[in-house]
Write an enzyme that holds these catalytic residues in place. Structure first.
Site, PDB file in Angstrom:
ATOM      1  N   TYR A 159      14.062  -9.043 -20.322  1.00 35.67           N
ATOM      2  CA  TYR A 159      13.407  -7.726 -20.277  1.00 35.67           C
ATOM      3  C   TYR A 159      13.466  -7.047 -21.640  1.00 35.67           C
ATOM      4  CZ  TYR A 159      12.156  -3.074 -18.462  1.00 35.67           C
ATOM      5  OH  TYR A 159      11.552  -1.863 -18.216  1.00 35.67           O
TER       6      TYR A 159
HETATM    7  N1  LIG Z   1      11.219   2.708 -13.563  1.00 36.38           N
HETATM    8  C1  LIG Z   1      11.916   2.827 -14.657  1.00 36.38           C
HETATM    9  O1  LIG Z   1      13.016   3.437 -14.666  1.00 36.38           O
HETATM   10  C2  LIG Z   1      11.425   2.248 -15.960  1.00 36.38           C
HETATM   11  C3  LIG Z   1      12.197   2.449 -17.095  1.00 36.38           C
HETATM   12  C4  LIG Z   1      11.755   1.939 -18.306  1.00 36.38           C
HETATM   13  C5  LIG Z   1      10.551   1.276 -18.373  1.00 36.38           C
HETATM   14  N2  LIG Z   1       9.803   1.086 -17.247  1.00 36.38           N
HETATM   15  C6  LIG Z   1       8.522   0.387 -17.392  1.00 36.38           C
HETATM   16  O2  LIG Z   1       7.510   1.117 -16.747  1.00 36.38           O
HETATM   17  C7  LIG Z   1       6.458   0.236 -16.320  1.00 36.38           C
HETATM   18  C8  LIG Z   1       6.102   0.542 -14.885  1.00 36.38           C
HETATM   19  O3  LIG Z   1       7.221   0.241 -14.069  1.00 36.38           O
HETATM   20  P1  LIG Z   1       7.555   0.987 -12.706  1.00 36.38           P
HETATM   21  O4  LIG Z   1       8.913   1.504 -12.826  1.00 36.38           O
HETATM   22  O5  LIG Z   1       6.457   1.888 -12.311  1.00 36.38           O
HETATM   23  O6  LIG Z   1       7.661  -0.298 -11.747  1.00 36.38           O
HETATM   24  P2  LIG Z   1       6.975  -0.744 -10.402  1.00 36.38           P
HETATM   25  O7  LIG Z   1       6.911   0.380  -9.439  1.00 36.38           O
HETATM   26  O8  LIG Z   1       7.643  -1.993 -10.016  1.00 36.38           O
HETATM   27  O9  LIG Z   1       5.453  -1.053 -10.847  1.00 36.38           O
HETATM   28  C9  LIG Z   1       5.134  -2.179 -11.603  1.00 36.38           C
HETATM   29  C10 LIG Z   1       3.634  -2.390 -11.528  1.00 36.38           C
HETATM   30  O10 LIG Z   1       3.312  -3.560 -12.289  1.00 36.38           O
HETATM   31  C11 LIG Z   1       2.534  -4.441 -11.479  1.00 36.38           C
HETATM   32  N3  LIG Z   1       2.766  -5.837 -11.824  1.00 36.38           N
HETATM   33  C12 LIG Z   1       3.953  -6.503 -11.860  1.00 36.38           C
HETATM   34  N4  LIG Z   1       3.747  -7.800 -12.114  1.00 36.38           N
HETATM   35  C13 LIG Z   1       2.413  -7.960 -12.250  1.00 36.38           C
HETATM   36  C14 LIG Z   1       1.565  -9.074 -12.490  1.00 36.38           C
HETATM   37  N5  LIG Z   1       2.060 -10.318 -12.627  1.00 36.38           N
HETATM   38  N6  LIG Z   1       0.226  -8.876 -12.546  1.00 36.38           N
HETATM   39  C15 LIG Z   1      -0.303  -7.644 -12.380  1.00 36.38           C
HETATM   40  N7  LIG Z   1       0.440  -6.549 -12.143  1.00 36.38           N
HETATM   41  C16 LIG Z   1       1.766  -6.708 -12.074  1.00 36.38           C
HETATM   42  C17 LIG Z   1       3.016  -4.141 -10.056  1.00 36.38           C
HETATM   43  O11 LIG Z   1       2.049  -4.501  -9.088  1.00 36.38           O
HETATM   44  P3  LIG Z   1       2.077  -5.878  -8.246  1.00 36.38           P
HETATM   45  O12 LIG Z   1       3.503  -6.217  -7.967  1.00 36.38           O
HETATM   46  O13 LIG Z   1       1.267  -5.546  -7.043  1.00 36.38           O
HETATM   47  O14 LIG Z   1       1.390  -6.865  -9.119  1.00 36.38           O
HETATM   48  C18 LIG Z   1       3.169  -2.637 -10.102  1.00 36.38           C
HETATM   49  O15 LIG Z   1       1.911  -2.009  -9.874  1.00 36.38           O
HETATM   50  C19 LIG Z   1       6.999  -1.172 -16.551  1.00 36.38           C
HETATM   51  O16 LIG Z   1       6.433  -1.714 -17.728  1.00 36.38           O
HETATM   52  C20 LIG Z   1       8.490  -0.981 -16.729  1.00 36.38           C
HETATM   53  O17 LIG Z   1       9.072  -1.974 -17.536  1.00 36.38           O
HETATM   54  C21 LIG Z   1      10.210   1.559 -16.045  1.00 36.38           C
END
Ligand SMILES: NC(=O)c1ccc[n+]([C@@H]2O[C@H](COP(=O)([O-])OP(=O)(O)OC[C@H]3O[C@@H](n4cnc5c(N)ncnc54)[C@H](OP(=O)(O)O)[C@@H]3O)[C@@H](O)[C@H]2O)c1
Length: 253
Positions: A159
């Site tokens: 990651y």
């Molecule tokens: N939540 C946090 O605290 C946090 C902190 C730092 C950074 N981030 C970053 O923020 C971003 C969004 O994360 P989130 O927290 O909102 O997570 P999340 O709720 O798990 O959402 C992730 C999204 O990415 C999509 N995705 C994952 N694998 C995929 C694939 N192979 N093809 C197409 N779509 C895909 C998922 O949809 P499907 O599974 O339906 O494909 C989902 O819509 C990420 O880049 C994450 O690294 C999050």
């Protein structure tokens, strides 16, 4: 406050839930027509329904970013629906594989690299030329504060490495495009209450490392997670107001 994205066409990856969903809804509320990309069609439909209820325009583009063929089809579909992309938000990402590096499956590591790095690069390659032709474009790549604090994600080598590579790609591309009207920036969203930290909390601490697991349990029980809408507001605010490029927009800064 609603930002103005009137007349713009936007593509948001990972728009079915979490930060991507809140970002897509915010872009549409500001007047952009939005293409929504992720694998889960039902979740994308949920985002599209919400946007349409609010009077906006949304297109569902189900695709696996880890599959080159599906990604190429999705790019063609986005072109059909939107015509052009003015705003590209590479938000989709995966936190796996977790655990001690020697125990990690290198195939999974490579798959994470495809989703977290090569897919955003592929989408930039597809849509930046059109932005350059029009002299205006915005690319935002969603990263993580763990790039600046790798010690906070011991057990998350793939990651942190993929997100560090994504940031390097972003900052280098920003310099390459400086002065063209196309800006390229990183967004670090803070600790957000989405499926991603939920996934980490649900893992076996013996497998992913007790310290990593405990950190995510504690931030949750102490109520330190922000909502996806709070995080997306900061991203949208920067996107609407900021003409700068090659910047790291950090929710926690
Ligand atoms: N939540 C946090 O605290 C946090 C902190 C730092 C950074 N981030 C970053 O923020 C971003 C969004 O994360 P989130 O927290 O909102 O997570 P999340 O709720 O798990 O959402 C992730 C999204 O990415 C999509 N995705 C994952 N694998 C995929 C694939 N192979 N093809 C197409 N779509 C895909 C998922 O949809 P499907 O599974 O339906 O494909 C989902 O819509 C990420 O880049 C994450 O690294 C999050």
């Amino acid at each position: 406050m609603t930002h103005s994205f009137k007349g713009r066409a936007a593509l948001v990856t990972g728009a079915g839930r979490g930060i991507g969903r809140a970002t897509a809804v915010g872009l549409a509320a500001g007047g952009a027509k939005v293409a929504l990309l992720a694998r889960s069609e039902d979740e994308l439909a949920g985002t599209a329904d919400l946007i349409k209820e609010q009077g906006g325009t949304a297109y569902v583009v189900p695709a696996d970013l880890g599959d080159d063929g599906r990604l190429a089809e999705a790019i063609a579909r986005v072109r059909d629906e939107l015509g052009a992309v003015d705003i590209l938000v590479n938000n989709a990402g995966v936190v796996w594989p977790l655990g001690e590096t020697p125990a990690v499956d290198v195939g999974e590591w490579a798959a994470a690299m495809r989703i977290n790095v090569l897919a955003p690069v592929t989408l930039a390659v597809a849509f930046v030329p059109g932005m350059l032709d029009r002299g205006w474009g915005r690319v935002v790549n969603v990263s993580t504060g763990a790039v600046a604090r790798p010690g906070s994600m011991i057990g998350g080598n793939a990651y942190v490495t993929t997100k560090t590579a994504l940031e390097a790609h972003t900052l280098n591309l920003a310099l390459e495009l400086d002065g063209t009207g196309v800006t390229v920036n990183v967004y670090r969203p803070g600790l957000v209450d989405t499926a991603m930290p939920g996934y980490i909390r649900a893992q076996d601490p013996g497998r992913i490392g007790a310290a990593l697991h405990e950190r995510f349990i504690r931030s949750h029980t102490e109520g330190r997670l922000i909502t996806p809408e709070q995080s997306a507001r900061t991203l949208l605010d920067r996107l609407a107001r900021d003409n700068g490029t090659g910047q790291i927009w950090d929710f926690d800064a």
